[in-house]
Design a protein around this motif. Structure first.
Motif, PDB file in Angstrom:
ATOM      1  N   VAL A  44       0.718  -1.141   0.026  1.00  0.00           N
ATOM      2  CA  VAL A  44      -0.003   0.039   0.171  1.00  0.00           C
ATOM      3  C   VAL A  44       0.850   1.268  -0.037  1.00  0.00           C
ATOM      4  CG1 VAL A  44      -1.796   1.222   1.322  1.00  0.00           C
ATOM      5  CG2 VAL A  44      -1.720  -1.466   1.294  1.00  0.00           C
ATOM      6  N   GLU A  45       0.781   2.164  -1.058  1.00  0.00           N
ATOM      7  CA  GLU A  45       1.872   3.347  -1.278  1.00  0.00           C
ATOM      8  C   GLU A  45       0.822   4.538  -1.462  1.00  0.00           C
ATOM      9  OE1 GLU A  45       5.234   4.797  -4.190  1.00  0.00           O
ATOM     10  OE2 GLU A  45       4.216   2.820  -4.531  1.00  0.00           O
ATOM     11  N   LEU A  56       5.420   3.394   1.812  1.00  0.00           N
ATOM     12  CA  LEU A  56       5.073   2.379   1.304  1.00  0.00           C
ATOM     13  C   LEU A  56       5.261   1.421   2.320  1.00  0.00           C
ATOM     14  CD1 LEU A  56       4.956   0.232  -1.099  1.00  0.00           C
ATOM     15  CD2 LEU A  56       7.534   0.410  -1.394  1.00  0.00           C
ATOM     16  N   VAL A  57       4.155   0.614   2.564  1.00  0.00           N
ATOM     17  CA  VAL A  57       3.821  -0.308   3.521  1.00  0.00           C
ATOM     18  C   VAL A  57       3.853  -1.733   2.895  1.00  0.00           C
ATOM     19  CG1 VAL A  57       2.470  -1.160   5.608  1.00  0.00           C
ATOM     20  CG2 VAL A  57       2.780   1.178   4.988  1.00  0.00           C
ATOM     21  N   THR A  58       4.630  -2.667   3.016  1.00  0.00           N
ATOM     22  CA  THR A  58       4.607  -3.974   2.389  1.00  0.00           C
ATOM     23  C   THR A  58       4.357  -4.884   3.668  1.00  0.00           C
ATOM     24  OG1 THR A  58       6.243  -3.319   0.904  1.00  0.00           O
ATOM     25  CG2 THR A  58       6.024  -5.731   1.323  1.00  0.00           C
ATOM     26  N   MET A  79       5.844  -6.956   8.407  1.00  0.00           N
ATOM     27  CA  MET A  79       5.494  -5.821   7.863  1.00  0.00           C
ATOM     28  C   MET A  79       6.652  -4.707   7.872  1.00  0.00           C
ATOM     29  SD  MET A  79       2.809  -2.908   8.989  1.00  0.00           S
ATOM     30  CE  MET A  79       3.798  -2.052  10.316  1.00  0.00           C
ATOM     31  N   ASP A  80       6.774  -4.147   6.635  1.00  0.00           N
ATOM     32  CA  ASP A  80       8.059  -3.367   6.510  1.00  0.00           C
ATOM     33  C   ASP A  80       7.524  -2.007   5.812  1.00  0.00           C
ATOM     34  OD1 ASP A  80       9.972  -5.328   6.957  1.00  0.00           O
ATOM     35  OD2 ASP A  80       9.702  -6.048   5.167  1.00  0.00           O
ATOM     36  N   LEU A  81       8.374  -0.705   6.420  1.00  0.00           N
ATOM     37  CA  LEU A  81       7.955   0.747   6.037  1.00  0.00           C
ATOM     38  C   LEU A  81       8.922   0.877   5.136  1.00  0.00           C
ATOM     39  CD1 LEU A  81       6.743   2.037   9.302  1.00  0.00           C
ATOM     40  CD2 LEU A  81       5.135   0.828   7.586  1.00  0.00           C
TER      41      LEU A  81
END
Length: 432
Positions: free
Chosen positions: A366-367, A424-426, A413-415
């Motif tokens: 989600v970006e 950008l949340v992965t 989860m990575d920011l």
């Protein structure tokens, strides 16, 4: 640089290759030594026999019996390079010239043969035997020599095929070791797949019908699974009990605040959260694998947030149809809902949602094109209740809830900073 393999299979194969190489070297050394001794002893016996014939032609006073020498001489000439010599106080009689290397060893007692080495005039090496006789006329030295190749050639001819055979045998043993290692470590691979099945919800326990060495491991793994299951059940029950206990006070509070719409909405949100956790506790069925159609859920959430933003933010979704994740639909709605809510509040005008299958899971990104979060502030942004931006009506729990739900299902989860400069949340989630 790591030389020793990290895997058990690699270490066992490396040990097999190393042991085979050492065995081949030791076999070559031992075989060459044994053959050298056997061949040399055979040549020495033949040379000693020639010396005995030479000794029979020497008289007691140290003179050479020419007639006797003429009789034994044909037996002394075994072939090219086989030479002899009789050194008496009166002179030297020999079949050909050759020189023996100086010998610093103590002189042996008379009538005892010793091995000498030397060369012919052309430089060809020779192997010789020498005996000193004590006679009435003085000391007599008898020597018999043979070409060094007579000793080396049989050894080379015997060792070469033998080492070739040993090499082929070691290669066969190496192939056998590879098969043995692959077959011997197969139960570990079976246990690995069984653990993956337990983690994915396709099995309740690791089969304990394992080889004797691995049976205790399987039993301990099953004990760990049961202990974790009991702890998870207790935690779920505690959460359900807490939610159930709060239902009545929240309902009473909703009645008290029904004339205060802003506060009533907050109470409704609390009530919805309690109902969600109660539903999760009731819906837990042993052996049921949760799953969510990501494209369908993301499409519904994106449509809702487009309306709530009044068209201010465009939300693009790029998700292949039929892409499933191993997560409860309500939990996925909460996870993606928090991400979209956070992205829409901070976006300048565009939010993108992408999802794709990866090895062993699903990557959800989600970006937004907002200001983003500085790298040194990202960990603080994941702390529950912490807001980096005091504008708006956020509560600082969104990203913390997303990380908690990701961890709950074995994901992460990575920011990061997106291509447009925003956040950008992965999120990585397991697949069905």
């Amino acid at each position: 640089m790591r030389v020793w393999p990290r895997s058990i299979r690699g270490r066992m194969l490396a040990l097999s290759v190393l042991a085979g190489g050492v065995a081949l070297i030791l076999a070559a050394i031992a075989t060459t030594g044994i053959l050298t001794r056997v061949v040399t002893e055979g040549i020495d016996r033949r040379l000693d026999a020639q010396i005995a014939l030479l000794a029979s032609s020497v008289t007691a006073d140290g003179m050479i019996d020419a007639s006797r020498l003429a009789v034994v001489r044909p037996a002394l000439e075994a072939g090219p390079g086989w030479d002899w010599r009789i050194a008496t106080p009166g002179g030297i009689t020999a079949s050909d010239r050759f020189m023996l290397a100086p010998d610093d060893a103590p002189a042996p007692r008379h009538d005892r043969a010793r091995t000498r080495h030397g060369r012919r005039p052309g430089g060809a090496p020779i192997h010789a035997r020498e005996v000193t006789l004590a006679t009435g006329g003085g000391r007599v030295v008898l020597s018999a020599a043979a070409p060094r190749g007579i000793v080396e050639r049989p050894i080379r001819d015997a060792v070469t095929p033998l080492l070739t055979l040993l090499g082929a045998l070691i290669a066969l043993l190496a192939v056998t070791a590879v098969i043995q290692v692959l077959y011997g470590l197969r139960p570990l691979r079976t246990i690995e797949r069984a653990i993956a099945a337990v983690r994915d919800g396709r099995a309740d326990a690791v089969p304990e019908d394992q080889p004797a060495e691995l049976r205790p491991l399987a039993q301990e793994l099953n004990a760990l699974v049961r202990a974790n299951g009991a702890a998870l059940a207790a935690a779920r029950q505690s959460a359900a009990n807490l939610a159930h206990a709060l239902k009545t006070p929240v309902a009473a509070l909703a009645l008290e605040l029904r004339d205060d719409p802003p506060r009533a909405r907050l109470v409704d949100r609390i009530d919805a959260t309690l109902r969600h956790h109660l539903a999760r506790a009731r819906d837990r069925v042993v052996g049921r694998r949760p799953h969510t159609d990501i494209a369908e859920a993301a499409g519904a959430l994106a449509a809702t947030l487009r309306k709530l933003s009044g068209g201010r933010v465009a939300i693009d979704t790029v998700i292949a149809p039929g892409l499933d994740a191993a997560i409860e639909p309500s939990d996925f709605d909460e996870l993606l809902g928090n991400l979209l809510d956070n992205a829409v509040r901070h976006a300048a005008g565009r939010v993108s949602v992408r999802a794709q299958a990866i090895a062993g899971g699903v990557r959800l990104c989600v970006e937004d094109d907002g200001p983003g979060i500085a790298p040194d502030a990202r960990e603080r942004a994941l702390t529950p209740g912490v807001r980096l931006d005091e504008r708006g009506d956020g509560h600082g729990f969104g990203l913390a809830i997303v990380r908690e739900l990701s961890d709950l299902y074995g994901g992460r989860m990575d920011l990061a900073t997106g291509a447009a400069g925003g956040l950008l949340v992965t999120v990585i989630l397991p697949r069905i």
